[in-house]
Structures are given as structure tokens and as C-alpha cells.
Design an enzyme around this catalytic site. Structure first.
Site, PDB file in Angstrom:
ATOM      1  CG  HIS A   5     -33.105   5.871 -11.420  1.00 21.98           C
ATOM      2  ND1 HIS A   5     -33.315   4.528 -11.174  1.00 21.98           N
ATOM      3  CD2 HIS A   5     -34.340   6.442 -11.483  1.00 21.98           C
ATOM      4  CE1 HIS A   5     -34.622   4.293 -11.109  1.00 21.98           C
ATOM      5  NE2 HIS A   5     -35.256   5.433 -11.289  1.00 21.98           N
ATOM      6  CG  ASN A  33     -24.227  13.283  -4.414  1.00 19.97           C
ATOM      7  OD1 ASN A  33     -23.156  12.691  -4.306  1.00 19.97           O
ATOM      8  ND2 ASN A  33     -24.309  14.595  -4.360  1.00 19.97           N
TER       9      ASN A  33
END
Length: 464
Positions: free
Chosen positions: A370, A374
Site C-alpha cells: 500500500h 511493488n
């Protein structure tokens, strides 16, 4: 005569003690410790908000209504929040026409931030670095990124250098494995691992769904990790490597092709994510667990699982109704914390389900996804940083790292916490806000109207 006989006894015993001492001393110097690590936090002007994400999507004139809907669904369900970071050229509106310099500058901003910090905090000078391992999968330049680091920090002429490309999201554990193997044959070594990904030259500007998805998932990040096998410094270490296992399914065609950089039908280069990816990841994950489980779990848990599996198999042979539910291994019997690659919400949930992990176990990976998205190979270290910032890591705890990458690869390792941890890190300014109860992305609230549009009459409004 007595003295001669005594020498006959003493000589072989002395030799035996010498060899034993040498073996013990060698083992002591083969240990792999992390002295410190420093994750990269870009400046606030590079945060990718919901509003700006919409503007970036609008700039891609190759997208139609169906592609907009697909992107909306992908972003909403990704688990990624509004404070992640994108490359600078995206904010300059040049994502469709990046330069080589964009990729280099992106990396150098990370180098200039994280490498000095990790060396300063560890009280190690650049001249003391014996081994440098750099892994950035999608940027290969000449001189290499490793050479740029050596030049910038004026490292020694005899520093051993490894510059890795094409290793994907699991590259940082490959780098650690390289260092681990060097430590087995050299004493008193300092190694610097630099792990990141260059997004600037790899933004996809086409409309192939399997390739445009990467734009939604990957974010800017990086980590510098300082390791040593110097016994005199073990009291300053944070973690000790217990074992590391690498699984590579590149020989399987579907695994090889499920994550691959290629051109679309229009010749635009992008990162293709195939529908076979979940199957390939599961297969590599299962095989990796088979190898590492006996190394990290207590004998009683392995025996319990073996007996339960045998009993189930016997019941299946006697009854046509089957032998009940499939037995599972309880990894919490040998692991205290789970550091999972933030490949996406589905990846985290899938690993959690496979290992029967609790909400508490999955919290660090979910919150990292969040907050930072990534960040490819460096994502594991942001997850580790979350655990440290939450003061979860106590002396003697075991941390299990799991990562996946193109190839297809699954790499995992187990760390032991050497001392109580809870120092300030990249999470310092926001850790009190986490964990969040709701991870809903405001994209749906702002762009939900797209779901009601008609493809035949769809026109993106000027202001949304």
C-alpha cells in the site's frame, strides 16, 4: 625411549587438534551477517496520487474504453495506495519517450541517498568494501552501474564486482547468495549489495493488457545492504543468515514465458505478464518449500506432517470418499515473521493461504504494498523495515523471506535476528498511521463513471 613414544602420541594428537581448530575457525568466518540496510525514499514531489495517475492514463492515446476499464479494475484491486513513487520523467510528461539519461539519473538519485546512509550508520568507509554486488534487471549501460558506484565513492582497485541484470524481482536474494558463497572462502570481508529497478526506460505506451499491467504495479524504490563475515563485528550485526534456497524453472517453457520483456504487435517494448503466471509461481513455490522446509522447521513438525500425510493416503486407499482434508505444515513452528515479496495483492493472499498465515503475519507485506507498491527486488527490505519500525523483531527471532522473479524463479531464505531491533528507518515518518483498516483505492470513487460508458460513443472528458 619413553620420550620417543610420547612424541608418537603427541604429534598426531597435535595435528588432530590443529585441524579441528582450523575447521571451527573456518566455520566461524563463513557466517553471513547483515550490519545494516537502507531503503530508498524518493522526494514527495514524486508521489503518484489518484488524480495524477488518471492524468498519466489520459496521456496514452492508444487506450480505448475497454483498456481504461481494465486499468481501473487493476488499480482498484492492486492494494497499492496513493503515496507510492514514480520515476521523474513521468511527472515531466515524457514517459512515452524516455532517454537513457532518465534511467541513469533514476539510479543515481537512489545511490546518492541510500549508499552513504548505510555506510555512515555502519561506520564503514567505501574503501573498506571488498565485494560489490549490484542488481538492476532492466537497465544495462556501459560502464556498468557497479562501475558508476565505484567511481562515485572511490572504492579500492581490487574490489570484487558483480553486476546483475535480467534477474527480476527475486534478484536481491541471488545477490545475497553470491555474497554468502564468497564468505565461504574469504575471511574478514565487507560486502555491499545494491538492489533496485529502473522504471524510466521501461514504461509501456501501448494497449496490450498483458503488458500495460506492469505500469500499474511497479514503483520506484531500492535498498543498499551491508554484509560481513567478520567475527569481530557480529555484536553490531542485525541479522545472521541461516540458510538460502534458490529454485529456477527456466527449463519449463510456460514458466520461462510467463514473465518476459518483449515487443507487442506494434513494436512497442513492454513487460508481458502471462495468464500462466499463477500456475508457474505456485509450482516454483511448492518445489522451493520442499527443499527449505527441512532446513528451517523442527523435526517434530516434519514428523507430524509425514504421519498425517501417510494416514490420509491410507484412508484414501480404503475409502472411495477420500481421506479428509489435505494436511498442511505449520511454518510458525520454525518461523516468527514472514517477509513476503509485494508482487501484488493476489500474490500476498496466495502465499498466505498456502502457508495458512494469519492477518498479523501478512500485515507487513500488505502495508508495504500500500505504501511503497511493488519495488521489484528491493520490496523484501521495505517489508523487513516495516517489521523493524513496528518493533516486532526481537533477538533470536527467525524471519522467513520469500521472493519470486522472471525466469521463473522462487528464492527464499531464513534470517535470525541477532539483537533487538527498532531503530528509525524509511518508515519512521508514517509508521504510526499503519496498519490501515481499509486499503480501498479512491480510483473507483473518482473514475467509476467509466464503467457506465458506451464503447461506441466513449470520449475521455478534458477534466475529470
Amino acid at each position: 625411549m619413553d620420550n620417543f613414544l610420547m612424541l608418537l602420541y603427541i604429534a598426531p594428537l597435535s595435528y588432530l587438534f590443529f585441524k579441528l581448530f582450523k575447521l571451527i575457525d573456518q566455520k566461524r568466518h563463513q557466517c553471513c551477517y547483515i550490519l545494516d540496510y537502507q531503503c530508498y525514499k524518493p522526494t514527495d514531489d514524486r508521489k503518484l496520487s489518484t488524480q495524477f495517475s488518471g492524468e498519466v492514463i489520459k496521456r496514452n492515446t492508444n487506450l480505448g474504453l475497454n483498456e481504461y476499464k481494465f486499468l481501473l479494475k487493476a488499480i482498484v484491486s492492486s492494494g497499492i495506495g496513493e503515496q507510492t513513487y514514480a520515476p521523474r520523467m513521468v511527472f515531466d510528461g515524457r514517459e512515452t519517450d524516455p532517454t537513457l539519461e532518465d534511467g541513469v539519473v533514476e539510479m543515481e538519485e537512489f545511490f546518492d541517498d541510500s549508499i552513504p546512509k548505510v555506510l555512515s550508520r555502519s561506520r564503514i568507509s567505501p574503501r573498506e568494501i571488498d565485494v560489490l554486488v549490484v542488481n538492476v534487471s532492466m537497465l544495462a549501460i556501459v560502464p556498468s552501474l557497479a562501475a558508476r558506484i565505484i567511481n562515485r565513492y572511490k572504492m579500492r582497485d581490487d574490489v570484487k564486482v558483480y553486476n546483475l541484470t535480467g534477474m527480476g524481482c527475486s534478484a536481491s536474494l541471488i545477490s545475497i547468495n553470491i555474497v554468502q558463497n564468497i564468505f565461504k572462502c574469504r575471511k574478514d570481508v565487507h560486502a555491499l549489495v545494491v538492489t533496485s529497478e529502473s522504471l524510466s526506460p521501461n514504461w509501456y505506451a501501448g494497449n496490450d493488457r498483458s503488458m500495460i499491467l506492469a505500469n500499474c504495479l511497479f514503483r520506484t524504490g531500492g535498498c543498499a545492504i551491508l554484509l560481513t563475515n567478520k567475527v569481530a563485528l557480529k555484536h553490531r550485526a542485525m541479522f545472521k543468515l541461516k540458510c538460502l534456497v534458490r529454485t529456477h524453472h527456466g527449463a519449463k517453457e510456460d514458466s520461462f514465458n510467463c514473465c518476459i520483456q518483449k515487443e507487442d504487435e506494434s513494436g512497442r517494448v513492454g513487460f508481458h505478464l502471462d495468464k500462466t503466471l499463477p500456475k508457474a509461481a505456485t509450482r516454483a513455490f511448492v518445489e522451493n518449500l520442499k527443499v527449505i522446509s527441512p532446513k528451517i522447521l523442527p523435526a517434530r513438525e516434519l514428523a507430524r506432517f509425514t504421519i498425517a500425510s501417510f494416514v490420509r493416503k491410507m484412508r484414501q486407499g480404503r475409502s472411495s470418499k477420500g481421506g479428509g482434508g489435505r494436511p498442511t505444515i505449520d511454518f510458525t513452528t520454525g518461523v516468527d515473521h514472514f517477509c513476503l515479496h509485494t508482487g501484488g495483492k493476489a500474490v500476498i493472499d496466495g502465499i498466505g493461504q498456502s502457508l495458512n498465515l494469519s492477518k498479523y503475519d501478512l500485515e507487513p507485506a500488505r502495508m508495504t504494498l500500500h505504501r511503497y507498491g511493488n519495488t521489484s527486488a528491493s520490496s523484501l527490505w521495505y517489508v523487513l523495515g516495516y517489521m523493524e519500525a513496528k518493533k516486532r523483531l526481537k533477538k533470536g527471532d527467525k524471519v522467513f523471506m520469500i521472493s519470486f522473479g522472471a525466469g521463473f524463479k522462487c528464492n527464499s531464505c531464513l534470517w535470525e535476528v541477532v539483537r533487538d531491533l527498532g531503530d528509525g528507518n524509511v518508515w519512521k515518518d508514517c509508521i504510526d498511521e499503519y496498519p490501515l483498516e481499509k486499503l480501498a483505492n479512491p480510483f473507483m470513487e473518482k473514475y467509476g463513471w467509466i464503467n457506465d460508458e458506451d464503447e461506441a460513443t466513449f470520449v475521455m472528458p478534458e477534466s475529470i
